[in-house]
Design an enzyme around this catalytic site. Structure first.
Site, PDB file in Angstrom:
ATOM      1  N   LYS A 143       0.835  -1.186   0.000  1.00 33.53           N
ATOM      2  CA  LYS A 143       0.000   0.000   0.000  1.00 33.53           C
ATOM      3  C   LYS A 143       0.879   1.248   0.000  1.00 33.53           C
ATOM      4  CE  LYS A 143      -4.224  -1.767   0.367  1.00 33.53           C
ATOM      5  NZ  LYS A 143      -5.328  -1.457  -0.561  1.00 33.53           N
TER       6      LYS A 143
ATOM      7  N   LYS B 215     -13.843  -7.003  -7.731  1.00 29.60           N
ATOM      8  CA  LYS B 215     -14.207  -7.233  -6.337  1.00 29.60           C
ATOM      9  C   LYS B 215     -15.717  -7.411  -6.260  1.00 29.60           C
ATOM     10  CE  LYS B 215     -10.503  -4.429  -4.255  1.00 29.60           C
ATOM     11  NZ  LYS B 215     -10.217  -3.169  -3.501  1.00 29.60           N
TER      12      LYS B 215
END
Length: 331
Positions: free
Chosen positions: A154, A250
């Site tokens: 991240k 997703k």
């Protein structure tokens, strides 16, 4: 598809503590809040789990309300095809769609991939996420998991070249993919992509904000760039072809596995690589997404590994290898 005869729909909000904290460019959290749909038909139960996503204005309470608003249509026998028309894509539809699939499988006594005519999933390598932080903290986290073959890092804006270099130094053998969560700007886009390419990053996910990503069409991309917040379902694919090389599917965005499977087929036909992603959630959220993994170049289904504990009959994770769900969990 199997028609369900007057099942009862119930829903609830669950809270699952995260081991430590999970930090991205938009903030940190210490628990995963999920909404679970359960369909009961006699003694048979089908379940689905979703994660309301604040990025899209979803809350657990509103998601549960939207789910429970479907109790009468469900009792009247609405099927998955009709569900796609009467509920918008998003977390609530995901939970109900996956609960319907689970109930269909359990009523039939077959695995869901057999019923749907999809390839049977096999054990596959999932990414493991390194949270956003100062370079030394991220390097220490990466060093602890440097044996894992695929790490998802991240990033979050200023200082990202130092962060990714620190992670690479700490995990020299791991394949690295990066998620910027919309935190970069046109001004730093090329420099950040170059910094990632310099340390062998394979893929960068959603570097620019959705709706402000036109610059990606006008630069030479030195590595695979993947859409996440810019892509939701089949309708959003066509306009991304000049800007992205891959799409992150997703289920909380597509509104369930039914649309996700159709989206995966459409994305492949358009030449996109496929990434299967997740929110931080339990194995019940990951299980339906595993049906997409035979078509995926990248799998990021590590949500349960970030929790302090998982639910009963959880997915089997052998280090970074995740196995298909058993029928007691889902499908």
């Amino acid at each position: 598809m199997t028609l369900l005869s007057s099942p009862m729909l119930i829903g609830k909000i669950e809270r699952w503590p995260i081991a430590g904290s999970f930090t991205i460019s938009r903030g940190a959290k210490t628990e995963a809040i999920t909404v679970v749909a359960e369909l009961r038909q006699g003694t048979v139960r089908g379940r689905g789990e979703c994660v309301p996503y604040p990025r899209y204005g979803e809350t657990p309470e509103a998601t549960l309300e939207a789910l429970l608003a479907m109790q009468i249509p469900v009792a009247d026998g609405i099927d998955r095809e009709a569900l796609q028309q009467v509920m918008p894509s998003g977390a609530a539809r995901n939970a109900l769609d996956c609960a319907m699939l689970d109930l269909e499988a359990k009523l039939s006594g077959k695995r869901i991939w057999e019923l749907l005519g999809r390839r049977a999933p096999a054990p596959c390598v999932t990414a493991y996420t390194i949270s956003l932080g100062p370079p030394d903290i991220m390097a220490a986290a990466a060093a602890k998991v440097a044996h894992r073959p695929l790490l998802k890092v991240k990033l979050g804006g200023p200082g990202d070249p130092a962060r990714i270099a620190a992670v690479r130094n700490a995990a020299p053998q791991s394949q690295l993919i990066v998620d910027a969560n919309e935190a970069w700007t046109e001004a730093d886009l090329e420099a950040n992509l170059a910094a990632c390419a310099a340390v062998g990053v394979t893929l960068v996910e959603q570097p620019l904000p959705a709706g402000q990503d036109g610059a990606l069409a006008h630069i030479k991309r030195p590595l695979t760039v993947c859409a996440d917040e810019s892509v939701h379902d089949r309708a959003s694919l066509e306009g991304l072809r000049e800007r992205y090389d891959a799409v992150n599917i997703k289920l909380d965005k597509t509104g369930g596995l039914t649309e996700a499977m159709a989206m995966a087929d459409a994305a492949k036909a358009l030449g996109f690589d496929i990434m299967v992603g997740c929110m931080v959630a339990t194995s019940l959220s990951m299980a339906p997404a595993i049906l997409l993994t035979p078509e995926a170049r990248f799998v990021d289904l590590d949500g349960p590994l970030l929790l302090a504990e998982d639910r009963d009959n959880a997915l089997l994770y052998d280090d970074s290898l995740v196995y298909p769900p058993g029928p007691a969990l889902w499908g």
